[in-house]
Design a protein around this motif. Structure first.
Motif, PDB file in Angstrom:
ATOM      1  N   CYS A   4      -4.523   2.194   8.504  1.00 57.11           N
ATOM      2  CA  CYS A   4      -4.554   2.772   7.155  1.00 57.11           C
ATOM      3  C   CYS A   4      -5.867   2.390   6.483  1.00 57.11           C
ATOM      4  CB  CYS A   4      -3.368   2.271   6.343  1.00 57.11           C
ATOM      5  SG  CYS A   4      -3.465   2.713   4.608  1.00 57.11           S
ATOM      6  N   CYS A  48       0.468   3.760   3.382  1.00 54.92           N
ATOM      7  CA  CYS A  48       1.105   3.390   4.654  1.00 54.92           C
ATOM      8  C   CYS A  48       2.458   2.735   4.423  1.00 54.92           C
ATOM      9  CB  CYS A  48       0.195   2.465   5.441  1.00 54.92           C
ATOM     10  SG  CYS A  48      -0.123   0.911   4.600  1.00 54.92           S
ATOM     11  N   CYS A  96       0.845  -1.190   0.000  1.00 54.93           N
ATOM     12  CA  CYS A  96       0.000   0.000   0.000  1.00 54.93           C
ATOM     13  C   CYS A  96       0.886   1.246   0.000  1.00 54.93           C
ATOM     14  CB  CYS A  96      -0.896  -0.035   1.228  1.00 54.93           C
ATOM     15  SG  CYS A  96      -1.869   1.452   1.438  1.00 54.93           S
ATOM     16  N   ASP A 134      -6.650   2.954   3.324  1.00 54.56           N
ATOM     17  CA  ASP A 134      -6.490   2.531   1.930  1.00 54.56           C
ATOM     18  C   ASP A 134      -6.428   1.012   1.810  1.00 54.56           C
ATOM     19  OD1 ASP A 134      -6.468   5.163   1.329  1.00 54.56           O
ATOM     20  OD2 ASP A 134      -4.711   5.070   0.018  1.00 54.56           O
ATOM     21  N   CYS A 135      -5.779   0.391   2.796  1.00 54.46           N
ATOM     22  CA  CYS A 135      -5.594  -1.066   2.720  1.00 54.46           C
ATOM     23  C   CYS A 135      -6.260  -1.767   3.887  1.00 54.46           C
ATOM     24  CB  CYS A 135      -4.113  -1.412   2.680  1.00 54.46           C
ATOM     25  SG  CYS A 135      -3.226  -0.883   4.157  1.00 54.46           S
TER      26      CYS A 135
HETATM   27 ZN   LIG Z   1      -2.209   1.093   3.720  1.00 56.90          ZN
END
Ligand SMILES: [Zn+2]
Length: 156
Positions: free
Chosen positions: A145, A106, A103, A147-148
């Motif tokens: 995080c 992070c 990712c 995003d992931c």
């Molecule tokens: Zn991430």
């Protein structure tokens, strides 16, 4: 959909003898020519649409033949995928699984700082003693995080 292509090893089902002295048997065969009905191939072209040229590896010699039709199950005079083809597709699935990348947000650690820029937490952790006062004081803390979802990897 898997397409036959030149150089791939498949099975060719031999003809038995009419009297049954020899039964039809699978032989290893190398595809020497593969042409589909459409050009360019569509991705979902079934193997039934391919007649291939084969170099059949008999125990006692080679045998060349063109325009051999496909059969899903071993059928005398036809070619089919070797039974272990499922293993291939499982390996392929594993390869695809590993095609996730760290990712970016992070940096693969799964956590980011709760600061304005949400830097990867690994950057904050790497700060030398003395520079990490904000961390020591609990002003900057790691958060998952988004995003992931904390896994550190995202699918390609
Ligand atoms: Zn991430």
């Amino acid at each position: 959909m898997r397409h036959p292509s030149v150089g791939v090893i498949v099975h060719y089902q031999s003809y038995g003898t009419p009297g049954g002295e020899y039964l039809p048997e699978p032989r290893a065969a190398i595809i020497t020519a593969a042409s589909g009905p459409t050009d360019p191939l569509s991705a979902d072209e079934p193997p039934e649409n391919f007649a291939v040229g084969l170099c059949v590896l008999n125990p006692t010699g080679l045998f060349f033949k063109e325009e051999i039709p496909f059969a899903a199950n071993p059928t005398p005079g036809h070619w089919n995928w070797p039974p272990n083809v499922d293993v291939d597709s499982e390996i392929q699935a594993l390869v695809e699984l590993s095609e996730s990348r760290p990712c970016r947000r992070c940096d693969g650690c799964g956590r980011v700082a709760n600061s304005e820029d949400a830097e990867p937490w690994s950057e904050w952790e790497a700060l030398p003693p003395g520079s990490d006062l904000a961390v020591q004081m609990g002003v900057v803390r790691p958060v998952t995080c988004l995003d992931c979802n904390g896994s550190g990897t995202v699918d390609l």
